[in-house]
Write a protein that holds these residues in place. Structure first.
Motif, PDB file in Angstrom:
ATOM      1  N   GLY A   1     -32.479 127.303  24.148  1.00  0.00           N
ATOM      2  CA  GLY A   1     -33.691 127.054  23.861  1.00  0.00           C
ATOM      3  C   GLY A   1     -34.791 127.951  23.805  1.00  0.00           C
ATOM      4  O   GLY A   1     -35.722 127.889  22.631  1.00  0.00           O
ATOM      5  N   SER A   2     -34.705 128.930  24.880  1.00  0.00           N
ATOM      6  CA  SER A   2     -35.725 129.823  24.644  1.00  0.00           C
ATOM      7  C   SER A   2     -35.619 130.792  23.435  1.00  0.00           C
ATOM      8  O   SER A   2     -36.417 131.280  22.545  1.00  0.00           O
ATOM      9  CB  SER A   2     -35.645 130.775  25.748  1.00  0.00           C
ATOM     10  N   ALA A   3     -34.264 131.107  23.236  1.00  0.00           N
ATOM     11  CA  ALA A   3     -34.005 132.042  22.059  1.00  0.00           C
ATOM     12  C   ALA A   3     -34.534 131.489  20.473  1.00  0.00           C
ATOM     13  O   ALA A   3     -35.061 131.917  19.858  1.00  0.00           O
ATOM     14  CB  ALA A   3     -32.359 132.179  21.910  1.00  0.00           C
TER      15      ALA A   3
ATOM     16  N   LEU B   1     -34.725 128.740   9.598  1.00  0.00           N
ATOM     17  CA  LEU B   1     -33.360 128.047   9.914  1.00  0.00           C
ATOM     18  C   LEU B   1     -32.751 128.550  10.933  1.00  0.00           C
ATOM     19  O   LEU B   1     -32.760 129.520  11.430  1.00  0.00           O
ATOM     20  CB  LEU B   1     -32.571 128.501   8.596  1.00  0.00           C
ATOM     21  N   VAL B   2     -32.403 127.410  11.888  1.00  0.00           N
ATOM     22  CA  VAL B   2     -31.406 127.773  12.768  1.00  0.00           C
ATOM     23  C   VAL B   2     -29.940 127.034  12.495  1.00  0.00           C
ATOM     24  O   VAL B   2     -30.081 125.808  12.295  1.00  0.00           O
ATOM     25  CB  VAL B   2     -32.101 127.082  14.094  1.00  0.00           C
ATOM     26  N   ASP B   3     -28.975 127.653  12.636  1.00  0.00           N
ATOM     27  CA  ASP B   3     -27.594 127.154  12.684  1.00  0.00           C
ATOM     28  C   ASP B   3     -27.055 127.163  14.000  1.00  0.00           C
ATOM     29  O   ASP B   3     -26.804 128.101  15.029  1.00  0.00           O
ATOM     30  CB  ASP B   3     -26.962 128.246  11.716  1.00  0.00           C
ATOM     31  N   THR B   4     -26.352 126.094  14.347  1.00  0.00           N
ATOM     32  CA  THR B   4     -25.751 125.882  15.691  1.00  0.00           C
ATOM     33  C   THR B   4     -24.247 125.072  15.132  1.00  0.00           C
ATOM     34  O   THR B   4     -24.017 124.670  13.953  1.00  0.00           O
ATOM     35  CB  THR B   4     -26.169 125.060  16.564  1.00  0.00           C
ATOM     36  N   ALA B   5     -23.501 124.470  16.024  1.00  0.00           N
ATOM     37  CA  ALA B   5     -22.345 123.827  15.923  1.00  0.00           C
ATOM     38  C   ALA B   5     -21.871 123.151  17.203  1.00  0.00           C
ATOM     39  O   ALA B   5     -22.162 123.569  18.138  1.00  0.00           O
ATOM     40  CB  ALA B   5     -21.161 124.589  15.386  1.00  0.00           C
ATOM     41  N   ALA B   6     -21.042 122.064  17.001  1.00  0.00           N
ATOM     42  CA  ALA B   6     -20.614 121.374  18.124  1.00  0.00           C
ATOM     43  C   ALA B   6     -19.654 122.262  18.970  1.00  0.00           C
ATOM     44  O   ALA B   6     -19.810 122.222  20.215  1.00  0.00           O
ATOM     45  CB  ALA B   6     -19.952 120.109  17.691  1.00  0.00           C
ATOM     46  N   ALA B   7     -19.038 123.256  18.215  1.00  0.00           N
ATOM     47  CA  ALA B   7     -17.940 124.096  18.869  1.00  0.00           C
ATOM     48  C   ALA B   7     -18.601 125.073  19.771  1.00  0.00           C
ATOM     49  O   ALA B   7     -18.094 125.799  20.490  1.00  0.00           O
ATOM     50  CB  ALA B   7     -17.208 124.945  17.779  1.00  0.00           C
ATOM     51  N   TYR B   8     -19.974 125.466  19.457  1.00  0.00           N
ATOM     52  CA  TYR B   8     -20.884 126.256  20.119  1.00  0.00           C
ATOM     53  C   TYR B   8     -21.094 125.889  21.523  1.00  0.00           C
ATOM     54  O   TYR B   8     -21.656 126.716  22.412  1.00  0.00           O
ATOM     55  CB  TYR B   8     -21.954 126.858  19.380  1.00  0.00           C
ATOM     56  N   ASP B   9     -21.207 124.541  21.811  1.00  0.00           N
ATOM     57  CA  ASP B   9     -21.586 124.173  23.035  1.00  0.00           C
ATOM     58  C   ASP B   9     -22.852 124.333  23.217  1.00  0.00           C
ATOM     59  O   ASP B   9     -23.323 124.875  24.802  1.00  0.00           O
ATOM     60  CB  ASP B   9     -20.513 124.636  24.200  1.00  0.00           C
ATOM     61  N   ASN B  10     -23.950 124.591  22.595  1.00  0.00           N
ATOM     62  CA  ASN B  10     -25.137 124.822  22.846  1.00  0.00           C
ATOM     63  C   ASN B  10     -26.163 123.995  22.069  1.00  0.00           C
ATOM     64  O   ASN B  10     -27.586 124.268  21.770  1.00  0.00           O
ATOM     65  CB  ASN B  10     -25.636 126.282  22.534  1.00  0.00           C
ATOM     66  N   GLU B  11     -25.713 122.827  21.474  1.00  0.00           N
ATOM     67  CA  GLU B  11     -26.526 121.917  20.863  1.00  0.00           C
ATOM     68  C   GLU B  11     -27.948 121.332  21.890  1.00  0.00           C
ATOM     69  O   GLU B  11     -28.767 121.201  21.054  1.00  0.00           O
ATOM     70  CB  GLU B  11     -25.794 120.649  20.197  1.00  0.00           C
ATOM     71  N   ARG B  12     -27.506 121.258  22.856  1.00  0.00           N
ATOM     72  CA  ARG B  12     -28.531 120.628  23.557  1.00  0.00           C
ATOM     73  C   ARG B  12     -29.751 121.648  23.798  1.00  0.00           C
ATOM     74  O   ARG B  12     -31.002 121.294  23.599  1.00  0.00           O
ATOM     75  CB  ARG B  12     -28.263 120.176  25.057  1.00  0.00           C
TER      76      ARG B  12
ATOM     77  N   ALA C   1     -27.582 113.073  19.526  1.00  0.00           N
ATOM     78  CA  ALA C   1     -27.892 113.002  20.819  1.00  0.00           C
ATOM     79  C   ALA C   1     -28.256 114.078  21.741  1.00  0.00           C
ATOM     80  O   ALA C   1     -29.170 114.330  22.329  1.00  0.00           O
ATOM     81  CB  ALA C   1     -26.819 111.948  21.706  1.00  0.00           C
ATOM     82  N   LEU C   2     -27.377 115.244  21.508  1.00  0.00           N
ATOM     83  CA  LEU C   2     -27.580 116.630  22.085  1.00  0.00           C
ATOM     84  C   LEU C   2     -28.846 117.267  21.618  1.00  0.00           C
ATOM     85  O   LEU C   2     -29.477 117.786  22.320  1.00  0.00           O
ATOM     86  CB  LEU C   2     -26.234 117.264  21.935  1.00  0.00           C
ATOM     87  N   LEU C   3     -28.840 117.170  20.329  1.00  0.00           N
ATOM     88  CA  LEU C   3     -30.108 117.769  19.802  1.00  0.00           C
ATOM     89  C   LEU C   3     -31.346 117.188  19.942  1.00  0.00           C
ATOM     90  O   LEU C   3     -32.521 117.663  19.561  1.00  0.00           O
ATOM     91  CB  LEU C   3     -29.721 118.161  18.180  1.00  0.00           C
ATOM     92  N   GLY C   4     -31.408 116.007  20.082  1.00  0.00           N
ATOM     93  CA  GLY C   4     -32.665 115.128  20.624  1.00  0.00           C
ATOM     94  C   GLY C   4     -33.150 114.631  19.031  1.00  0.00           C
ATOM     95  O   GLY C   4     -34.439 114.714  19.138  1.00  0.00           O
ATOM     96  N   ARG C   5     -32.546 114.590  18.176  1.00  0.00           N
ATOM     97  CA  ARG C   5     -33.016 114.303  16.767  1.00  0.00           C
ATOM     98  C   ARG C   5     -32.408 113.172  16.223  1.00  0.00           C
ATOM     99  O   ARG C   5     -31.370 112.686  16.588  1.00  0.00           O
ATOM    100  CB  ARG C   5     -32.787 115.723  15.936  1.00  0.00           C
ATOM    101  N   ASP C   6     -33.398 112.604  15.111  1.00  0.00           N
ATOM    102  CA  ASP C   6     -32.625 111.430  14.436  1.00  0.00           C
ATOM    103  C   ASP C   6     -32.008 111.913  13.069  1.00  0.00           C
ATOM    104  O   ASP C   6     -31.375 110.914  12.528  1.00  0.00           O
ATOM    105  CB  ASP C   6     -33.330 110.265  14.317  1.00  0.00           C
ATOM    106  N   TYR C   7     -32.122 113.150  12.752  1.00  0.00           N
ATOM    107  CA  TYR C   7     -31.484 113.628  11.585  1.00  0.00           C
ATOM    108  C   TYR C   7     -31.254 115.092  11.661  1.00  0.00           C
ATOM    109  O   TYR C   7     -31.895 115.690  12.477  1.00  0.00           O
ATOM    110  CB  TYR C   7     -32.296 113.064  10.291  1.00  0.00           C
TER     111      TYR C   7
END
Length: 269
Positions: free
Chosen positions: A31-33, A44-55, A92-98
């Motif tokens: 979050g802070s990063a 742009l910010v890139d994440t993935a389910a496999a990174y376990d940091n979507e929340r 749901a983890l990202l707290g977004r609707d898209y």
């Protein structure tokens, strides 16, 4: 901060040519990063389910209205219905609707599910919940299968790409189909920093080796997503914007390609 160049995707949308990768940034720090990166000017910010940091990424992204967000479907969640369920969990983890871009992380051809998975992503795009859809680590025959089955071309193919591992045939295939090539591990974990060619180009332009390599990606029409959590590294990577390499610089870095230059390589799934 200098504006980030934008690249045209085959679906008519655009994607930033430089983003913030979050691989191996713990959820508690993501979050802070991400907030720091967006404040600095990352588009742009890139994440993935496999990174376990979507929340954490979602928490950091919460105050941003115009940045571009990518996440990815992990291998064990392939298949039409499973992919839809996994996407719901990511939202749901990202707290977004898209999200702006949703990718299939690996083709995993042995599973035989990536075409059905792609059909699920097409539905998500049609619903507007994944604004663009694409793939990661796909080879030409995998992408051909998607296009043959659905007529839908991936917007992006995110692949390992850096001076020691340039995957020229795959990059050319992407280009021929209008697919944006996005580089993960774009700095090759620093493996080319000590190359004399990189040092000379860096000295010529008064830039760091990392800035030169990121600029090489941008000038070749790639999108690059270097991972960074340290504020100094994050700010330094943005120093790749606002200037350009010349043809000789690009040729010198192009010459660093190695047949065994992958630092990660392909996974077997």
């Amino acid at each position: 901060m200098t504006d980030t160049p934008m690249l045209d995707m085959p679906d008519g949308r655009k994607i930033p040519a430089l983003g913030l990768g979050t691989y191996k940034i713990p959820d508690s720090q993501a979050g802070s990063a991400v907030r720091r990166g967006l404040d600095m000017g990352y588009a742009l910010v890139d994440t993935a389910a496999a990174y376990d940091n979507e929340r954490g990424v979602g928490d950091g992204f919460a105050a941003s209205d115009d940045a571009f967000l990518t996440t990815k479907l992990w291998n064990e969640r392939q298949g039409h219905d499973e992919a839809i369920a996994a996407f719901e969990e990511s939202l749901a983890l990202l707290g977004r609707d898209y999200v702006d871009l949703y990718l299939i992380h690996w083709p995993c051809p042995a599973q035989g599910k990536y075409v059905d998975t792609w059909k699920a992503l097409i539905e998500l795009r049609e619903q507007g919940r994944a604004r663009s859809i694409g793939v990661s680590n796909f080879l030409p025959d995998h992408i051909d299968a998607l296009i043959d089955a659905t007529g839908v071309v991936p917007a992006v193919n995110q692949i390992e790409l850096h001076p020691h591992f340039q995957q020229r045939e795959l990059v050319a295939y992407n280009s021929d189909h209008g697919i944006v090539t996005q580089a993960w591990t774009p700095l090759g974990r620093g493996a080319a920093f000590e190359e004399e060619a990189v040092k000379q180009v860096a000295e010529k332009h008064g830039k760091s080796a990392a800035q030169v390599i990121i600029r090489w990606h941008i000038d070749k029409g790639h999108s690059a997503i270097p991972k960074a959590a340290d504020p100094d590294h994050m700010e330094s990577n943005l120093g790749a914007l606002g200037w350009s390499l010349d043809e000789d610089d690009i040729a010198a870095i192009d010459a660093l390609d190695k047949p065994d230059g992958a630092v990660i390589g392909r996974i077997d799934c």
